[in-house]
Enzyme design. Structure first.
Site, PDB file in Angstrom:
ATOM      1  CG  LEU A  36     -12.724  13.643  21.911  1.00  0.00           C
ATOM      2  CD1 LEU A  36     -12.277  12.755  20.753  1.00  0.00           C
ATOM      3  CD2 LEU A  36     -12.946  12.814  23.171  1.00  0.00           C
ATOM      4  CE  LYS A  88     -11.338  20.488  34.649  1.00  0.00           C
ATOM      5  NZ  LYS A  88     -11.043  19.710  35.811  1.00  0.00           N
ATOM      6  CB  SER A 128     -18.619  27.110  39.444  1.00  0.00           C
ATOM      7  OG  SER A 128     -17.548  27.268  40.350  1.00  0.00           O
ATOM      8  CE1 TYR A 153     -15.083  27.869  37.510  1.00  0.00           C
ATOM      9  CE2 TYR A 153     -15.117  27.127  35.233  1.00  0.00           C
ATOM     10  CZ  TYR A 153     -15.479  26.959  36.569  1.00  0.00           C
ATOM     11  OH  TYR A 153     -16.244  25.872  36.937  1.00  0.00           O
ATOM     12  CE  LYS A 157     -18.804  26.749  34.527  1.00  0.00           C
ATOM     13  NZ  LYS A 157     -19.433  25.752  33.641  1.00  0.00           N
ATOM     14  CB  VAL A 220       0.439  24.911  51.735  1.00  0.00           C
ATOM     15  CG1 VAL A 220      -0.799  25.507  52.420  1.00  0.00           C
ATOM     16  CG2 VAL A 220       0.453  23.381  51.870  1.00  0.00           C
ATOM     17  CG  PHE A 221      -1.028  28.168  46.512  1.00  0.00           C
ATOM     18  CD1 PHE A 221      -1.884  27.389  45.746  1.00  0.00           C
ATOM     19  CD2 PHE A 221       0.290  28.287  46.107  1.00  0.00           C
ATOM     20  CE1 PHE A 221      -1.434  26.746  44.599  1.00  0.00           C
ATOM     21  CE2 PHE A 221       0.750  27.638  44.965  1.00  0.00           C
ATOM     22  CZ  PHE A 221      -0.122  26.869  44.210  1.00  0.00           C
TER      23      PHE A 221
HETATM   24  C1  WQD Z   1      -8.292  24.490  46.784  1.00  0.00           C
HETATM   25  C2  WQD Z   1      -7.419  25.061  47.887  1.00  0.00           C
HETATM   26  C3  WQD Z   1      -5.744  26.600  47.104  1.00  0.00           C
HETATM   27  C4  WQD Z   1      -3.341  23.713  44.904  1.00  0.00           C
HETATM   28  C5  WQD Z   1     -11.916  24.852  42.376  1.00  0.00           C
HETATM   29  C6  WQD Z   1     -12.122  24.920  40.928  1.00  0.00           C
HETATM   30  C7  WQD Z   1     -13.294  25.792  40.594  1.00  0.00           C
HETATM   31  C8  WQD Z   1     -14.517  25.442  41.408  1.00  0.00           C
HETATM   32  C9  WQD Z   1     -14.168  25.388  42.873  1.00  0.00           C
HETATM   33  C10 WQD Z   1     -15.998  24.055  40.081  1.00  0.00           C
HETATM   34  C11 WQD Z   1      -7.139  26.551  47.677  1.00  0.00           C
HETATM   35  C12 WQD Z   1      -5.122  25.365  47.729  1.00  0.00           C
HETATM   36  C13 WQD Z   1      -4.346  24.302  45.654  1.00  0.00           C
HETATM   37  C14 WQD Z   1      -2.034  23.617  45.431  1.00  0.00           C
HETATM   38  C15 WQD Z   1      -2.774  24.695  47.434  1.00  0.00           C
HETATM   39  N1  WQD Z   1     -15.095  24.202  41.046  1.00  0.00           N
HETATM   40  N2  WQD Z   1      -4.056  24.774  46.894  1.00  0.00           N
HETATM   41  N3  WQD Z   1      -1.801  24.114  46.676  1.00  0.00           N
HETATM   42  O1  WQD Z   1      -9.346  27.130  43.758  1.00  0.00           O
HETATM   43  O2  WQD Z   1     -11.078  26.210  45.381  1.00  0.00           O
HETATM   44  O3  WQD Z   1     -11.441  26.078  42.884  1.00  0.00           O
HETATM   45  O4  WQD Z   1     -13.094  24.470  43.018  1.00  0.00           O
HETATM   46  O5  WQD Z   1     -16.371  24.873  39.339  1.00  0.00           O
HETATM   47  O6  WQD Z   1     -13.526  25.565  39.246  1.00  0.00           O
HETATM   48  O7  WQD Z   1     -10.957  25.464  40.377  1.00  0.00           O
HETATM   49  O8  WQD Z   1      -9.705  24.637  44.036  1.00  0.00           O
HETATM   50  O9  WQD Z   1      -8.182  22.734  44.350  1.00  0.00           O
HETATM   51  O10 WQD Z   1      -7.337  24.796  43.099  1.00  0.00           O
HETATM   52  O11 WQD Z   1      -7.705  24.913  45.562  1.00  0.00           O
HETATM   53  O12 WQD Z   1      -2.539  25.143  48.558  1.00  0.00           O
HETATM   54  O13 WQD Z   1      -1.067  23.102  44.780  1.00  0.00           O
HETATM   55  O14 WQD Z   1      -6.157  24.418  47.847  1.00  0.00           O
HETATM   56  O15 WQD Z   1      -5.048  27.764  47.498  1.00  0.00           O
HETATM   57  O16 WQD Z   1      -7.125  27.168  48.933  1.00  0.00           O
HETATM   58  P1  WQD Z   1     -10.358  26.105  44.090  1.00  0.00           P
HETATM   59  P2  WQD Z   1      -8.173  24.226  44.190  1.00  0.00           P
END
Ligand code: WQD
Length: 346
Positions: A36, A88, A128, A153, A157, A220-221
């Site tokens: 939890l 995660k 992952s 992270y 994995k 958007v990063f």
């Molecule tokens: C996706 C895209 C960001 C937030 C995740 C999990 C990881 C793994 C894979 C399972 C990226 C962009 C995000 C925001 C943005 N899964 N973004 N603005 O980083 O691919 O990894 O999936 O294990 O554990 O973390 O996923 O959703 O954070 O980002 O522009 O506010 O969206 O730069 O390109 P990510 P995410």
């Protein structure tokens, strides 16, 4: 008559809870083990509202091999383990790598040690796509052995997969590691979905919060990546497709079809979408306009990744079937339910 009893660690989490539903609906008996830390006991009721059956629940942090040995001894009917329990958050792992290694690797070691004295030999591990880092060739296949995770992270994995590879060779263990791409969406009932205690760091839950007006900004990063619109590409997969893959994996092991002690499968759709494409797809399915702003790149992000998921299809008989639009609409329905119904209960 249920097929077999499966232990699901982290079974109250996002992927775990959807997998518990899929297992129950496939007529498996499920025991949920969860500490939890990042989930709520209320998820048990949400599962029951969907399947009509409340899974047996055991609270445990998996950090004691002795307690796990005692548990398996008292539950010899368990024929398979699906191990989700782990931290995660990519940014959190950067801030506190030791906690991630202690928890993610430590819990696996305890589980494997306790299984040595148990009669259960089927083990599915939650891995992952982050083990790949930025692949040189896309779509990425499981035969890509140049694994270069860009976060602690992802490294935990990768280490866990290596532990499984070595232990499964020696012990009586049939193991499968499932490399998830980007899990998104919610259960079709609208009554189960992502509900972490932590504030979301992933794109889709943040996008939903912006659309609901409970978040002011959607950043958007970076839009200077080598992609069609400059924003990152990811392989988004519906949580219900992902859950079904775990049923296929456990069925494969229980049927004695494993060809090697440890097998690895990509779980993706094989199609990548940019961040802006996801935002625009959401606007189309919801009818909600979402304003976002381009900000600098996020540290640790890779430019693009999407899966070659043909091995899972050819060997496990599993394939993702749901579209990006279905993913986003299910997420939207769940987030609205969460805000309208669940928030009123607090
Ligand atoms: C996706 C895209 C960001 C937030 C995740 C999990 C990881 C793994 C894979 C399972 C990226 C962009 C995000 C925001 C943005 N899964 N973004 N603005 O980083 O691919 O990894 O999936 O294990 O554990 O973390 O996923 O959703 O954070 O980002 O522009 O506010 O969206 O730069 O390109 P990510 P995410």
């Amino acid at each position: 008559m249920t097929k077999a009893t499966i232990l699901v660690t982290g079974g109250l989490g996002y992927i775990g809870s959807h997998t518990v539903v899929a297992l129950q609906q496939a007529n498996y008996e499920v025991i949920v083990m969860d500490n939890l830390y990042n989930s709520s006991i209320e998820v048990l009721e949400r599962i029951k509202r969907i399947t009509g059956k409340r899974p047996r629940f055991v609270k445990s942090d998996l950090m004691s091999a002795k307690k796990m040995e005692t548990f398996f001894k008292a539950n010899p009917q368990i024929e398979g383990v699906i191990h989700f329990a782990a931290y995660k958050s990519v940014p959190e792992s950067v801030a506190n790598p030791l906690a991630y290694y202690q928890n993610n690797v430590g819990s696996l070691l305890n589980l494997l040690q306790s299984l040595q004295k148990a009669s259960c030999s089927n083990f599915v591990f939650s891995s992952s796509c982050s083990v790949y880092g930025q692949p040189e060739a896309l779509p990425v296949t499981e035969s890509n052995t140049h694994l270069a995770p860009t976060s602690p992270y992802g490294s935990t994995k990768k280490v866990c997969e290596e532990i499984l590879q070595d232990v499964a060779q020696k012990d009586v263990l049939n193991a499968i590691s499932l490399r998830y791409f980007n899990p998104v969406g919610a259960h079709e009932s609208g009554k189960l979905g992502e509900d972490s205690k932590e504030s979301p760091g992933n794109l889709v839950p943040i996008l939903m919060q912006k659309a609901l007006g409970i978040r002011q900004e959607l950043s958007v990063f970076g839009n200077d990546y080598p992609t069609p619109d400059g924003t990152c590409i990811r392989d988004y997969i519906h949580i219900e497709d992902l859950a079904q893959a775990h049923v296929s994996a456990i069925e494969y092991l229980l049927a004695g079809k494993a060809q090697r002690p440890h097998e690895i499968y990509n779980l993706g759709t094989g199609k990548g979408y940019t961040v802006l494409e996801v935002i625009h797809a959401f606007e189309r399915v919801s009818g909600v306009k979402v304003y976002s702003q381009i900000v600098p790149r996020r540290a640790g992000d890779i430019a693009m990744i999407y899966a070659d998921a043909s091995l899972a299809q050819n060997t496990l008989g599993w394939k993702a079937t749901r579209s990006l639009e279905e993913m986003l609409l299910s997420a939207w329905h769940w987030e609205q339910y969460k805000q309208n119904i669940l928030s009123k209960r607090k």
